[in-house]
Design a protein around this motif. Structure first.
Motif, mmCIF file in Angstrom:
data_model
loop_
_atom_site.group_PDB
_atom_site.id
_atom_site.type_symbol
_atom_site.label_atom_id
_atom_site.label_comp_id
_atom_site.label_asym_id
_atom_site.label_seq_id
_atom_site.Cartn_x
_atom_site.Cartn_y
_atom_site.Cartn_z
ATOM 1 N N ILE A 46 22.067 60.711 13.960
ATOM 2 C CA ILE A 46 21.147 60.715 12.838
ATOM 3 C C ILE A 46 19.946 61.346 12.844
ATOM 4 N N ASN A 47 19.418 61.516 13.989
ATOM 5 C CA ASN A 47 18.076 62.184 14.145
ATOM 6 C C ASN A 47 18.446 63.900 13.944
ATOM 7 N N VAL A 48 19.080 64.110 14.512
ATOM 8 C CA VAL A 48 19.668 65.932 14.340
ATOM 9 C C VAL A 48 20.052 65.932 12.731
ATOM 10 N N ILE A 96 24.762 61.066 7.829
ATOM 11 C CA ILE A 96 23.765 59.967 8.287
ATOM 12 C C ILE A 96 24.264 58.612 7.664
ATOM 13 N N LYS A 97 24.648 58.618 6.382
ATOM 14 C CA LYS A 97 24.922 57.297 5.962
ATOM 15 C C LYS A 97 26.365 56.726 6.565
ATOM 16 N N THR A 98 27.262 57.644 6.890
ATOM 17 C CA THR A 98 28.588 57.250 7.640
ATOM 18 C C THR A 98 28.330 56.665 9.012
ATOM 19 N N THR A 99 27.306 57.528 9.720
ATOM 20 C CA THR A 99 27.022 57.240 10.977
ATOM 21 C C THR A 99 26.361 55.908 11.032
ATOM 22 N N SER A 100 25.448 55.668 10.081
ATOM 23 C CA SER A 100 24.311 54.551 10.153
ATOM 24 C C SER A 100 25.304 53.464 9.837
ATOM 25 N N LYS A 101 26.362 53.358 9.126
ATOM 26 C CA LYS A 101 26.981 52.258 8.885
ATOM 27 C C LYS A 101 27.924 51.885 9.953
ATOM 28 N N THR A 112 27.180 68.050 13.570
ATOM 29 C CA THR A 112 25.807 68.321 13.911
ATOM 30 C C THR A 112 25.813 70.008 14.183
ATOM 31 N N GLY A 113 26.608 70.606 13.903
ATOM 32 C CA GLY A 113 26.731 72.234 14.110
ATOM 33 C C GLY A 113 26.835 72.528 15.362
ATOM 34 N N LEU A 114 27.200 71.734 16.460
ATOM 35 C CA LEU A 114 27.430 72.124 17.953
ATOM 36 C C LEU A 114 29.000 72.487 18.013
ATOM 37 N N ASP A 115 29.064 73.454 18.450
ATOM 38 C CA ASP A 115 30.541 74.371 18.711
ATOM 39 C C ASP A 115 30.991 73.724 20.103
ATOM 40 N N VAL A 116 31.900 73.067 20.095
ATOM 41 C CA VAL A 116 32.598 72.482 21.365
ATOM 42 C C VAL A 116 34.116 72.977 21.412
ATOM 43 N N ASP A 117 34.359 73.289 22.592
ATOM 44 C CA ASP A 117 35.813 73.832 23.021
ATOM 45 C C ASP A 117 36.123 72.871 24.018
ATOM 46 N N ILE A 167 32.054 61.613 28.385
ATOM 47 C CA ILE A 167 32.214 62.928 27.538
ATOM 48 C C ILE A 167 31.244 62.656 26.195
ATOM 49 N N GLY A 168 31.202 61.581 25.609
ATOM 50 C CA GLY A 168 30.385 61.397 24.417
ATOM 51 C C GLY A 168 28.898 61.419 24.752
ATOM 52 N N GLU A 169 28.459 60.879 25.797
ATOM 53 C CA GLU A 169 27.287 60.834 26.311
ATOM 54 C C GLU A 169 26.924 62.094 26.645
ATOM 55 N N SER A 170 27.531 63.018 27.440
ATOM 56 C CA SER A 170 27.170 64.366 27.741
ATOM 57 C C SER A 170 27.003 65.351 26.332
ATOM 58 N N LEU A 171 27.867 65.037 25.387
ATOM 59 C CA LEU A 171 27.684 65.774 24.227
ATOM 60 C C LEU A 171 26.578 65.278 23.404
ATOM 61 N N THR A 172 26.137 64.025 23.512
ATOM 62 C CA THR A 172 24.824 63.690 22.686
ATOM 63 C C THR A 172 23.490 64.255 23.589
ATOM 64 N N ASN A 173 23.676 64.354 24.853
ATOM 65 C CA ASN A 173 22.537 65.112 25.407
ATOM 66 C C ASN A 173 22.439 66.492 25.035
ATOM 67 N N VAL A 174 23.725 67.192 24.921
ATOM 68 C CA VAL A 174 23.828 68.504 24.390
ATOM 69 C C VAL A 174 23.003 68.575 22.926
ATOM 70 N N VAL A 175 23.482 67.910 22.219
ATOM 71 C CA VAL A 175 22.843 67.732 20.853
ATOM 72 C C VAL A 175 21.110 67.632 20.799
ATOM 73 N N ARG A 176 20.861 66.653 21.802
ATOM 74 C CA ARG A 176 19.362 66.357 21.535
ATOM 75 C C ARG A 176 18.506 67.162 22.360
ATOM 76 N N HIS A 177 19.200 67.953 23.495
ATOM 77 C CA HIS A 177 18.255 68.677 24.289
ATOM 78 C C HIS A 177 18.883 70.209 24.192
ATOM 79 N N ALA A 178 19.702 70.664 23.586
ATOM 80 C CA ALA A 178 20.265 72.058 23.757
ATOM 81 C C ALA A 178 20.543 72.315 22.368
#
Length: 438
Positions: free
Chosen positions: A205-207, A230-235, A304-309, A331-342
């Motif tokens: 949502i932040n991104v 944002i709407k879908t994720t917040s719901k 969010t625009g992150l390219d994940v392979d 895996i989910g938490e690691s990707l969350t950190n990538v979105v936030r910090h990289a």
């Protein structure tokens, strides 16, 4: 007034009540016994003082058992050696001895019996010219042996009662410690659940809100897509939070979030038994992500625009649910950190299956954009490490020498209780990346 104060006051009253009774017995009994004996000294003021000294000392027998024993012993010896007639003067000495022998050390109390026999029965009275006969020599010897046996029995009984009390106290402390550990584990489980439920969604949502604000005027269609995400994720997040709160309020267990293997329930036989109410079940949960849902797990991140392979090494196999869910959470938490910090980086997820373990590596390249700052540090890496360790695995996280960040986890292919020794050691190297906060 507390219970201990009342007990102490009651003990003092009992001790002084006993002292009064013993004083009456010694005064009256000794007077009668002395008047019926010949060749003895008549009772005088000193004799009555000795007869009262022992009972008065008994009033302090619980607080000062050994000094009271010494006072009663000296009073009885002085009375007998003073050539007064034999009588119940030793009653206070017997009571003081039993009190001190039960609570004090044997080496300082039991010798009093032997000393009293020598000084008041035989041989010292015979050496001083007092009349002694066989009954006194052998009969009182048997009574002194019986007195020591009674003291030893009371001592052993007190030791048993004290041991039981200590065991009960230890059991109570152990139960309190277990309750405290259970409460701490439950709080940790609730915190981990809240983090798992909210961290990923709030990061998206932040991104997406940042993207929407930036593109609102220039590219309204992309901004609208970000707002829809944002709407879908917040719901979905609200649904998860409401479900979790319902589970907490209803007393349902929070920690075991992992789905268990389905079992076929037997059809109840209602012909002979009345219908039973169904036991309370935990509140329904949104399906927990697993490695089988890896594409669905990555779909929200890719918005969010992150390219994940992804890369899979070895033959994928069905893992126990507790391992499967933990892997997906990591895996989910690691990707969350990538979105936030990289921002602007790309991510690569590598799954390596072996007969004993499943290795998870999440790498991201060097970020090209400005990291999203939330103003607070997180506990994502700590939670991932705790999750891995709880299963008998290991997790490392850190920057890569070439730039970027790496999270590497090794989980056992079976729960920790059935994993062979040495099969869960971590071989993954500390890794690479943006920031070590989550």
């Amino acid at each position: 007034m507390g219970a201990s104060a009342k007990w102490e006051r009651g003990s003092v009253v009992q001790d002084w009540g006993l002292a009064v009774v013993v004083a009456v017995i010694q005064l009256v009994g000794s007077s009668v016994a002395n008047s019926q004996q010949t060749g003895v000294r008549s009772l005088d003021a000193f004799a009555y003082l000795l007869l009262l000294a022992g009972p008065v000392a008994l009033g302090f027998r619980r607080r000062l058992p050994e000094p009271v024993l010494a006072v009663t012993f000296l009073a009885a010896v002085a009375y007998v050696l003073g050539d007064y007639g034999y009588g119940p003067v030793v009653l206070s000495l017997v009571i003081a001895f039993l009190t001190a022998a039960v609570t004090g050390p044997r080496r300082r109390t039991y010798p009093v019996v032997a000393a009293g026999y020598v000084l008041m029965v035989w041989p010292l009275p015979a050496l001083l010219g007092r009349h002694t006969d066989a009954w006194q020599i052998f009969g009182l010897l048997a009574w002194t042996a019986l007195l020591v046996a009674i003291a030893e029995g009371a001592r052993q009984r007190r030791a048993v009662v004290l041991a039981r009390t200590q065991r009960a106290e230890a059991a109570r402390r152990d139960e309190q410690a277990q309750q405290a550990r259970a409460a701490s584990e439950e709080r940790l489980a609730i915190a981990r659940e809240l983090h798992d439920v909210l961290a990923h969604s709030l990061s998206l949502i932040n991104v997406q809100s940042s993207v929407a604000l930036e593109l609102f005027d220039r590219k309204p269609q992309q901004a609208a897509a970000a707002l829809a995400t944002i709407k879908t994720t917040s719901k979905e997040s609200l649904t998860e939070v409401h479900t979790l709160l319902h589970a907490i309020r209803s007393g349902a267990t929070v920690a075991p979030e992992y789905p268990e293997t389905e079992a076929v329930e037997p059809v109840p036989d209602t012909r002979s038994e009345p219908a039973r109410p169904e036991p309370a079940r935990p509140a329904p949960r949104t399906p927990t992500p697993t490695l089988d849902d890896l594409d669905a797990l990555l779909e929200g991140t890719r918005t969010t625009g992150l390219d994940v392979d992804t890369k899979i090494i070895g033959t994928p196999k069905k893992l126990p649910s507790v391992i499967d869910v933990a892997a997906a959470r990591i895996i989910g938490e690691s990707l969350t950190n990538v979105v936030r910090h990289a921002p602007g980086s790309t991510a690569m997820i590598t799954l390596r299956y072996t007969p004993q373990t499943v290795d998870i590596t999440v790498d991201n390249t060097r970020p090209t954009g400005t990291a999203v700052r939330t103003g607070i540090g997180g506990n994502g890496i700590i939670g991932m490490r705790e999750r891995a360790h709880a299963l008998g695995g290991a997790l490392t996280a850190g920057p890569r020498p070439s730039g970027g960040f790496r999270v590497a986890a090794r989980l056992p292919a079976r729960p920790a209780g059935s994993v062979d020794d040495g099969s869960t050691g971590a071989r993954s190297k500390p890794a690479e990346g943006a920031e070590a906060t989550a």
